[in-house]
Structures are given as structure tokens and as C-alpha cells.
Design an enzyme around this catalytic site. Structure first.
Site, PDB file in Angstrom:
ATOM      1  N   LEU A  41       0.800  -1.224   0.000  1.00  8.83           N
ATOM      2  CA  LEU A  41       0.000   0.000   0.000  1.00  8.83           C
ATOM      3  C   LEU A  41       0.833   1.275   0.000  1.00  8.83           C
ATOM      4  CD1 LEU A  41      -2.688  -1.138   2.580  1.00  8.83           C
ATOM      5  CD2 LEU A  41      -2.764  -1.320   0.086  1.00  8.83           C
TER       6      LEU A  41
ATOM      7  N   HIS B  57      -3.597   4.206  -2.347  1.00 10.95           N
ATOM      8  CA  HIS B  57      -4.539   3.277  -1.721  1.00 10.95           C
ATOM      9  C   HIS B  57      -5.170   3.910  -0.471  1.00 10.95           C
ATOM     10  CE1 HIS B  57      -1.570   0.278  -3.537  1.00 10.95           C
ATOM     11  NE2 HIS B  57      -2.705  -0.065  -4.104  1.00 10.95           N
TER      12      HIS B  57
ATOM     13  N   GLY C 247      -9.571   3.744  -7.920  1.00  6.12           N
ATOM     14  CA  GLY C 247      -8.760   4.899  -8.280  1.00  6.12           C
ATOM     15  C   GLY C 247      -8.865   5.248  -9.753  1.00  6.12           C
TER      16      GLY C 247
ATOM     17  N   VAL D 138      -3.431   9.970  -6.952  1.00  2.66           N
ATOM     18  CA  VAL D 138      -2.486  10.553  -5.990  1.00  2.66           C
ATOM     19  C   VAL D 138      -1.096  10.431  -6.608  1.00  2.66           C
ATOM     20  CG1 VAL D 138      -1.512  10.403  -3.675  1.00  2.66           C
ATOM     21  CG2 VAL D 138      -3.948   9.934  -4.042  1.00  2.66           C
TER      22      VAL D 138
ATOM     23  N   ARG E 276       4.190  -0.644  -8.302  1.00  5.44           N
ATOM     24  CA  ARG E 276       5.263  -1.067  -9.219  1.00  5.44           C
ATOM     25  C   ARG E 276       6.417  -0.057  -9.283  1.00  5.44           C
ATOM     26  NH1 ARG E 276       0.690  -3.441 -12.277  1.00  5.44           N
ATOM     27  NH2 ARG E 276       1.069  -5.685 -12.403  1.00  5.44           N
TER      28      ARG E 276
HETATM   29  P1  AMP Z   1      -3.800  -1.922  -6.982  1.00  3.40           P
HETATM   30  O1  AMP Z   1      -3.375  -2.352  -5.629  1.00  3.40           O
HETATM   31  O2  AMP Z   1      -2.695  -1.341  -7.813  1.00  3.40           O
HETATM   32  O3  AMP Z   1      -4.614  -2.974  -7.702  1.00  3.40           O
HETATM   33  O4  AMP Z   1      -4.793  -0.714  -6.764  1.00  3.40           O
HETATM   34  C1  AMP Z   1      -5.906  -0.823  -5.923  1.00  3.40           C
HETATM   35  C2  AMP Z   1      -6.777   0.402  -6.098  1.00  3.40           C
HETATM   36  O5  AMP Z   1      -6.020   1.559  -5.766  1.00  3.40           O
HETATM   37  C3  AMP Z   1      -7.265   0.589  -7.546  1.00  3.40           C
HETATM   38  O6  AMP Z   1      -8.611   1.049  -7.516  1.00  3.40           O
HETATM   39  C4  AMP Z   1      -6.327   1.639  -8.066  1.00  3.40           C
HETATM   40  O7  AMP Z   1      -6.882   2.418  -9.106  1.00  3.40           O
HETATM   41  C5  AMP Z   1      -6.092   2.485  -6.821  1.00  3.40           C
HETATM   42  N1  AMP Z   1      -4.840   3.241  -6.953  1.00  3.40           N
HETATM   43  C6  AMP Z   1      -3.612   2.743  -7.205  1.00  3.40           C
HETATM   44  N2  AMP Z   1      -2.706   3.749  -7.312  1.00  3.40           N
HETATM   45  C7  AMP Z   1      -3.407   4.897  -7.134  1.00  3.40           C
HETATM   46  C8  AMP Z   1      -3.046   6.276  -7.143  1.00  3.40           C
HETATM   47  N3  AMP Z   1      -1.793   6.688  -7.359  1.00  3.40           N
HETATM   48  N4  AMP Z   1      -4.014   7.188  -6.918  1.00  3.40           N
HETATM   49  C9  AMP Z   1      -5.297   6.789  -6.712  1.00  3.40           C
HETATM   50  N5  AMP Z   1      -5.701   5.505  -6.691  1.00  3.40           N
HETATM   51  C10 AMP Z   1      -4.771   4.571  -6.896  1.00  3.40           C
END
Ligand code: AMP
Length: 283
Positions: free
Chosen positions: A33, A37, A148, A177, A188
């Protein structure tokens, strides 16, 4: 904060929350996270009585040769961050719990919305996403589910799925963000070495430049895409997967820029594939 590893326990707990009249906000994640997140968790905290965050690195949304095995994981640190953010429950199931032997059920959104951008570069990716998100909806029973804007195509597809399959819940979009220098936060980003981290700035910079060009009056989508590509290609380690402009509501093709358009990028910096996007509105 309660931690649940089994579907039965998570679902029973959520049912009990609902029986008590609590609204449930769900934030699905793959963990490791960061502040992006946590912005989703905060939005859920402010809009719902009970907040559930899921952490599950979903194998079926990764293609052959992608980074499923290497995807960063740190459940202990994540649990602490979520507890500090006032999250009520963490759902962290195993792969076997979500996809037991003999598992055969999938949810797929078809059409233009999944055939472009990441849907084209990563065949089967969104089928994996919509399948796991459907399962999480049925397990966690959210009234609101938070996604996001960072994954712009993903949230569009999930909105369409929720509407067309009549999931009784509302999807909430949370803005991207970014780090102080503009790089969109991503789990990543940890793959980038210091030089690549600098070069990764071409993603957000090219989006900003494209926005400025549109604001200055350019309406030819081809010319704006050309500018994005030129900026990205100025970085020696960058390889463009796509740099596209589509209608921000349905991903329809756009030749002349008007209304709300989505500028969307996927770029490899070295071997790390990063995505970013910006919605620009033209009167
Ligand atoms: P992930 O863990 O990458 O699958 O992301 C989980 C959730 O967090 C998804 O809805 C993403 O779009 C959101 N998310 C990831 N990075 C960001 C960010 N930089 N800003 C806003 N939401 C994010």
C-alpha cells in the site's frame, strides 16, 4: 482492525454489519500500500460506517510472463497502515480460498471498452479483474466500492459491469495521488532504479504538455498524441505500449478533440510497465 482470511468468515461479518444497519465501503487492492490506496481508504472512511479493504494479488489478471510472482507484497506493513487509517476489516484470502481446485466461473465485460488500451496489451487482464471484483462484491456486500482514477479503464469497466449486472452498490472514483514531482503512485514504482525513477517522469510530463496544447486550442488528436510520444521518447529507457486519446465516457475513438477526453499512457521504463492518464475537458 479485524483480519479475515476465509470467505465464510468475511461474508458472515459483513452480513452482521448490514443487519446492524451499517453501510459498508469496500476498497479492493493488491496490497503493498501507498498513499494512493490510503486515499481510497480515507474516502471510504468518510462516506461509510464500516470500511473493508481487501488485499489479494489476483493471479488470473496477470498474463504469462507478467510480474505475478515478483509483485511486491508486505502484509504486515499493510495491516499496520490500514489499522492506522481507521479501517475496520482487512480481507486477505489465499489463492486457494478464492480459486479452489476446479474453479470455472468468470465474469467478462465485452466490447470496445475492454478491447482497447490495457485490454489490448494484456489479453484476459480485465476478465480477471471483473471476476475477482464480482467475487469481492458478493463476499463483502458493499454499499459503496472505491476505485482509483489511476486505473481509468478499470474503473470504467467496473462501473459498466456493476450497472449491467445490477450489483446493488455504487462505484466511487477517487482522483490520482501523485508523488511531489508528478509521478503517479504505484506499487510497481518500487521496481525502478534511481535513473529509471527520473525517466519515469516523462509519463506525467507528456500528459501535462498534451493538456497545455489542447488548452492552447489544438483539436487534432493525432497531433496531441504525436507530442506525447515525442516527449516520452526523449527518455532513453522508455518504450511506449500506447499513448492514446479516447472519449472519457465510453472510450470511443476521437479524431477531433471535444467534450471530455481521456489521455491514456502505458510506457515501459526498462522492464517496468507504468500507466498514467489525464481527463481533459474542452467546451
Ligand atoms: P492496486 O493495488 O494497484 O490494484 O490498486 C488498488 C486500487 O487503488 C485501484 O482502484 C487503483 O486504481 C487504486 N490506486 C492505485 N494507485 C493509485 C493512485 N496513485 N491514486 C489513486 N488511486 C490509486
Amino acid at each position: 482492525m479485524q483480519i479475515f482470511k476465509t470467505i465464510a468468515e468475511m461474508q458472515t461479518w459483513c452480513r452482521e454489519q448490514k443487519r446492524q444497519g451499517q453501510t459498508i465501503g469496500l476498497v479492493p487492492t493488491m496490497g503493498y500500500l501507498h498513499a494512493g490506496h490510503l486515499a481510497l481508504a480515507r474516502a471510504a472512511r468518510s462516506q461509510c460506517d464500516t470500511v473493508v479493504v481487501s488485499i489479494f494479488v489476483n493471479p488470473i489478471q496477470f498474463g504469462v510472463g507478467e510480474d505475478f510472482e515478483d509483485y511486491p507484497r508486505d502484509l504486515e506493513k499493510d495491516s499496520q497502515l490500514l489499522a492506522d487509517a481507521g479501517v475496520d476489516a482487512l480481507f486477505a484470502p489465499s489463492i486457494r480460498e478464492m480459486y479452489p481446485p476446479g474453479y470455472n466461473s468468470y465474469v467478462e465485460v465485452t466490447g470496445e471498452i475492454t478491447g482497447k488500451l490495457c485490454g489490448r496489451s494484456r489479453p484476459g487482464h480485465f476478465r480477471g479483474v471483473t471476476t475477482v471484483v464480482s467475487k469481492l462484491f458478493n463476499i463483502c456486500l458493499p454499499d459503496l466500492a472505491f476505485f482509483g482514477q489511476k486505473d481509468a479503464q478499470q474503473v470504467m469497466i467496473i462501473e459498466k459491469m456493476a450497472k449491467e449486472l445490477n450489483f446493488p452498490l455504487q462505484i466511487v472514483r477517487v482522483p490520482i495521488v501523485r508523488e511531489a514531482d508528478g509521478l503517479a503512485m504505484s506499487s510497481r514504482n518500487v521496481y525502478l532504479n534511481p535513473e529509471q525513477r527520473k525517466q519515469a517522469l516523462v509519463l506525467s510530463q507528456s500528459l501535462q504538455q498534451a493538456q497545455e496544447l489542447i488548452r492552447a486550442g489544438e483539436r487534432d488528436a493525432g497531433k496531441v498524441k504525436q507530442l506525447m510520444c515525442t516527449t516520452i521518447n526523449s527518455s532513453p529507457e522508455a518504450n511506449i505500449d500506447y499513448a492514446e486519446i479516447y472519449d472519457a465516457d465510453d472510450l470511443a475513438d476521437v479524431d477531433e478533440i471535444q467534450g471530455r477526453v481521456l489521455l491514456a499512457l502505458a510506457v515501459r521504463i526498462g522492464t517496468t510497465r507504468l500507466i498514467d492518464n489525464l481527463i481533459v475537458e474542452v467546451q
